[in-house]
Each structure stands twice: as C-alpha cells, then as structure tokens.
Scaffold this motif. Structure first.
Motif, PDB file in Angstrom:
ATOM      1  N   ALA A   1      41.370  49.435  33.847  1.00  0.00           N
ATOM      2  CA  ALA A   1      40.125  49.593  34.607  1.00  0.00           C
ATOM      3  C   ALA A   1      39.545  50.990  34.382  1.00  0.00           C
ATOM      4  CB  ALA A   1      40.391  49.365  36.092  1.00  0.00           C
ATOM      5  N   ASP A   2      40.402  52.019  34.405  1.00  0.00           N
ATOM      6  CA  ASP A   2      39.945  53.388  34.149  1.00  0.00           C
ATOM      7  C   ASP A   2      39.409  53.523  32.727  1.00  0.00           C
ATOM      8  OD1 ASP A   2      40.667  54.165  36.696  1.00  0.00           O
ATOM      9  OD2 ASP A   2      42.661  54.885  36.094  1.00  0.00           O
ATOM     10  N   LYS A   3      40.126  52.905  31.787  1.00  0.00           N
ATOM     11  CA  LYS A   3      39.745  52.987  30.374  1.00  0.00           C
ATOM     12  C   LYS A   3      38.363  52.399  30.135  1.00  0.00           C
ATOM     13  CE  LYS A   3      41.316  51.484  25.767  1.00  0.00           C
ATOM     14  NZ  LYS A   3      42.397  50.752  25.024  1.00  0.00           N
ATOM     15  N   HIS A   4      38.036  51.335  30.862  1.00  0.00           N
ATOM     16  CA  HIS A   4      36.754  50.648  30.662  1.00  0.00           C
ATOM     17  C   HIS A   4      35.732  51.003  31.750  1.00  0.00           C
ATOM     18  CE1 HIS A   4      38.316  48.179  27.379  1.00  0.00           C
ATOM     19  NE2 HIS A   4      39.414  48.003  28.098  1.00  0.00           N
ATOM     20  N   ASN A   5      36.024  52.097  32.489  1.00  0.00           N
ATOM     21  CA  ASN A   5      35.103  52.590  33.523  1.00  0.00           C
ATOM     22  C   ASN A   5      34.754  51.537  34.565  1.00  0.00           C
ATOM     23  OD1 ASN A   5      34.819  55.234  32.386  1.00  0.00           O
ATOM     24  ND2 ASN A   5      33.466  54.368  30.815  1.00  0.00           N
ATOM     25  N   ILE A   6      35.764  50.787  34.966  1.00  0.00           N
ATOM     26  CA  ILE A   6      35.581  49.795  36.027  1.00  0.00           C
ATOM     27  C   ILE A   6      36.120  50.404  37.322  1.00  0.00           C
ATOM     28  CG2 ILE A   6      36.193  47.496  36.861  1.00  0.00           C
ATOM     29  CD1 ILE A   6      36.526  46.656  33.930  1.00  0.00           C
ATOM     30  N   HIS A   7      35.206  50.809  38.192  1.00  0.00           N
ATOM     31  CA  HIS A   7      35.612  51.501  39.413  1.00  0.00           C
ATOM     32  C   HIS A   7      35.441  50.647  40.672  1.00  0.00           C
ATOM     33  CE1 HIS A   7      36.006  55.070  36.969  1.00  0.00           C
ATOM     34  NE2 HIS A   7      34.750  54.956  36.575  1.00  0.00           N
ATOM     35  N   ASP A   8      34.970  49.422  40.492  1.00  0.00           N
ATOM     36  CA  ASP A   8      34.810  48.512  41.631  1.00  0.00           C
ATOM     37  C   ASP A   8      36.192  48.087  42.130  1.00  0.00           C
ATOM     38  OD1 ASP A   8      34.293  46.530  43.447  1.00  0.00           O
ATOM     39  OD2 ASP A   8      32.838  45.464  42.209  1.00  0.00           O
ATOM     40  N   PRO A   9      36.567  48.461  43.365  1.00  0.00           N
ATOM     41  CA  PRO A   9      37.904  48.108  43.871  1.00  0.00           C
ATOM     42  C   PRO A   9      38.126  46.602  43.972  1.00  0.00           C
ATOM     43  CG  PRO A   9      36.512  48.970  45.646  1.00  0.00           C
ATOM     44  CD  PRO A   9      35.786  49.219  44.364  1.00  0.00           C
ATOM     45  N   HIS A  10      37.039  45.844  44.130  1.00  0.00           N
ATOM     46  CA  HIS A  10      37.164  44.388  44.223  1.00  0.00           C
ATOM     47  C   HIS A  10      37.646  43.800  42.892  1.00  0.00           C
ATOM     48  CE1 HIS A  10      35.513  44.387  48.182  1.00  0.00           C
ATOM     49  NE2 HIS A  10      34.312  44.797  47.797  1.00  0.00           N
ATOM     50  N   VAL A  11      37.204  44.382  41.788  1.00  0.00           N
ATOM     51  CA  VAL A  11      37.620  43.894  40.476  1.00  0.00           C
ATOM     52  C   VAL A  11      39.107  44.142  40.279  1.00  0.00           C
ATOM     53  CG1 VAL A  11      37.365  44.191  37.989  1.00  0.00           C
ATOM     54  CG2 VAL A  11      35.339  44.208  39.459  1.00  0.00           C
ATOM     55  N   ARG A  12      39.563  45.344  40.606  1.00  0.00           N
ATOM     56  CA  ARG A  12      40.984  45.674  40.466  1.00  0.00           C
ATOM     57  C   ARG A  12      41.839  44.782  41.369  1.00  0.00           C
ATOM     58  NH1 ARG A  12      41.776  51.836  39.032  1.00  0.00           N
ATOM     59  NH2 ARG A  12      39.743  52.332  38.134  1.00  0.00           N
ATOM     60  N   HIS A  13      41.360  44.568  42.586  1.00  0.00           N
ATOM     61  CA  HIS A  13      42.062  43.702  43.539  1.00  0.00           C
ATOM     62  C   HIS A  13      42.172  42.282  42.985  1.00  0.00           C
ATOM     63  CE1 HIS A  13      43.054  42.524  47.824  1.00  0.00           C
ATOM     64  NE2 HIS A  13      42.714  41.343  47.327  1.00  0.00           N
ATOM     65  N   THR A  14      41.078  41.780  42.417  1.00  0.00           N
ATOM     66  CA  THR A  14      41.061  40.418  41.880  1.00  0.00           C
ATOM     67  C   THR A  14      41.989  40.285  40.685  1.00  0.00           C
ATOM     68  OG1 THR A  14      38.776  40.126  42.643  1.00  0.00           O
ATOM     69  CG2 THR A  14      39.577  38.603  40.949  1.00  0.00           C
ATOM     70  N   TRP A  15      42.013  41.282  39.811  1.00  0.00           N
ATOM     71  CA  TRP A  15      42.926  41.252  38.666  1.00  0.00           C
ATOM     72  C   TRP A  15      44.371  41.103  39.137  1.00  0.00           C
ATOM     73  CZ3 TRP A  15      41.124  45.747  34.897  1.00  0.00           C
ATOM     74  CH2 TRP A  15      39.923  45.359  34.285  1.00  0.00           C
ATOM     75  N   LYS A  16      44.754  41.915  40.102  1.00  0.00           N
ATOM     76  CA  LYS A  16      46.137  41.898  40.588  1.00  0.00           C
ATOM     77  C   LYS A  16      46.461  40.578  41.281  1.00  0.00           C
ATOM     78  CE  LYS A  16      46.132  46.929  41.015  1.00  0.00           C
ATOM     79  NZ  LYS A  16      46.078  48.105  41.907  1.00  0.00           N
ATOM     80  N   SER A  17      45.493  40.073  42.029  1.00  0.00           N
ATOM     81  CA  SER A  17      45.716  38.795  42.718  1.00  0.00           C
ATOM     82  C   SER A  17      45.880  37.659  41.721  1.00  0.00           C
ATOM     83  CB  SER A  17      44.539  38.489  43.655  1.00  0.00           C
ATOM     84  OG  SER A  17      44.472  39.427  44.707  1.00  0.00           O
ATOM     85  N   ASN A  18      45.062  37.677  40.664  1.00  0.00           N
ATOM     86  CA  ASN A  18      45.113  36.588  39.682  1.00  0.00           C
ATOM     87  C   ASN A  18      46.385  36.599  38.853  1.00  0.00           C
ATOM     88  OD1 ASN A  18      42.677  35.456  40.403  1.00  0.00           O
ATOM     89  ND2 ASN A  18      41.488  36.577  38.893  1.00  0.00           N
ATOM     90  N   CYS A  19      46.983  37.770  38.644  1.00  0.00           N
ATOM     91  CA  CYS A  19      48.146  37.813  37.759  1.00  0.00           C
ATOM     92  C   CYS A  19      49.476  37.678  38.498  1.00  0.00           C
ATOM     93  CB  CYS A  19      48.152  39.102  36.926  1.00  0.00           C
ATOM     94  SG  CYS A  19      48.476  40.591  37.870  1.00  0.00           S
TER      95      CYS A  19
END
Length: 255
Positions: A85-103
């Motif tokens: 997420a840091d590498k691709h400049n994704i700072h939306d906490p919802h996106v990070r939360h969703t990634w972790k939930s999905n995996c």
C-alpha cells in the motif's frame, strides 16, 4: 423444530425460521406462524448462543487471548500488504482493511465457520448449515468497512445481530491495529518458520503434486512471471528468471 421430531422426540433450536432452511414441507403449520412469534424464538436462541459466538469472534480477532502466539505468517503477510500500500501510495485505511479481511478472515475463517465438517468428523444437517450461515454472515459484516444499514424489510438473520455488529467491527479494527504494532518479522525468521513447518508436516503432503499445481499456473503466466523476476533486484541476483526459463524448457521437452 416447532413440533418435536416424531422419531427422536428432540426439538432443534435455530437462528432461522423453519421454512428458510429447506427441510420444511410446504403447508406445514410452522411456516404459517406470524413473524413476531418467530422473532421471539430466534432472539431467545440467539441469546443462548451469544457467549459462544462472542468467544469465537474474540478468539479469532485477538492477539493476546488466543491460547497460543499469533502465527508469524499472519504478521508477515499483513506487513507485506501495508508495504505494498505504501509502495503504491494507497493511504485509504479502508483499502488496507479490506485487503487484510479478504486474505484471512473472509478467505479462511468464514469457510471454517460455514463448513465445520472440513475440520471435524461430523454430519452437518441443513438446519445446522442455515444457522452457521447466519453466524458466517455476521462474521462477514463485522469485517466490512461499509455502514450496516437495516430496515423493516431486512432479513431476520441480519436483524438478529444488528446491535452486535459495531462491537465486532471494533474487535476487527483492534486486531489489525495490534498486529501492525507488533515487531516486524525478518525474512530469516520467516524462512526458519517455514522450514520448521515443512519439517513437521513433511509426510502429510505430496510435494510433486504441489509442484505440478504451481507449474500449471506458471505455464499460463510464464511471460509475466519472467518479466517480474527480471525487474526484482533480489530475483536478479539469484538469476531466478533464467532458472525458470530452464524449467519451462525442460518441462516442454519432457512433455
């Protein structure tokens, strides 16, 4: 059921209306009972099961009360997702939360909750399956970042745990936060952990079958994988792209 089973005399209590799970025959008097009576019974059953559901969710979404240490792989995987997420400049906490939930929760735990026969040698009846679906749906709603909106026409299984969802969501958020605060796992420690797991379960899996499955994936995406390996510094040092091309060439000759 609404009336005891004629053969065993046993009543089965559940989290769904009788006619929702598929066993009920059309025209049974149970299916004609008014919703208010059903809801009272569903709530009573939900209250009986509340502690068990709470204990399950708290055990899954806790780093401190698991009875054992959090697996290194979970910390390593979540850190990897944060790094990407840091590498691709994704700072939306919802996106990070969703990634972790999905995996993890939505890929692994929901499957176990919904299908206990995968883990235990038990028979899962249709009524049990329907009840577990309610728990699994509650689990999925707890991992969601969207607002949990309900109305008078919402299904009963959604209404049952409506008041508990905000609390469960806070457990999920706390779980992800606690893991992010834990010390990072080095590549050496992760490799040692994986080597130990391989040693412990060496006789339980067919490694050739696993390699065959991996190669079937490689065969479809050879160009993309080789390209990615050529762009990665660590992969270039080990000449992984060249080695993969050798494997592909060898397998082509063998076939």
């Amino acid at each position: 059921m609404i009336t005891p089973d004629l053969e065993s005399g046993v009543k089965v209590w559940h989290l769904v209306k009788n006619h929702e799970h598929g066993d009920q025959k059309e025209g049974d008097r149970g299916s004609k009972m008014v919703s208010e009576i059903y809801l009272t019974r569903l709530l009573a059953t939900k209250g009986t099961l509340q502690k068990f559901v709470d204990d399950l969710f708290e055990t899954i979404f806790s780093t401190a009360h698991r009875g054992s240490a959090l697996p290194l792989a979970i910390k390593y995987m979540f850190d990897f997702l944060d790094e990407q997420a840091d590498k691709h400049n994704i700072h939306d906490p919802h996106v990070r939360h969703t990634w972790k939930s999905n995996c993890l929760p939505l890929r692994f735990w929901v499957n176990v909750i919904k299908n206990p026969q995968f883990v235990f040698d038990i028979h899962k009846s249709s009524i049990t399956d329907a009840c577990l679906s309610v728990v699994a749906q509650t689990f999925m709603d707890s991992c969601s970042t969207s607002e949990h909106r309900l109305g008078k026409d919402s299904p009963s299984n959604k209404l049952l745990y409506a008041k508990d969802i905000p609390s469960y969501k806070s457990w999920v958020e706390r779980y992800y936060s606690d893991i992010s605060k834990m010390p990072a796992i080095s590549d050496q420690d992760m490799n040692a952990y994986l080597a130990e797991q391989s040693r412990m379960h060496m006789s339980e899996f067919n490694s050739m079958s696993s390699l065959s499955e991996i190669y079937s994936y490689v065969g479809v995406y050879t160009e993309e994988i080789v390209c990615a390996l050529e762009q990665d510094d660590a992969a270039r040092k080990q000449r992984l792209a060249f080695k993969l091309e050798q494997v592909v060439a060898f397998m082509t000759l063998e076939s």
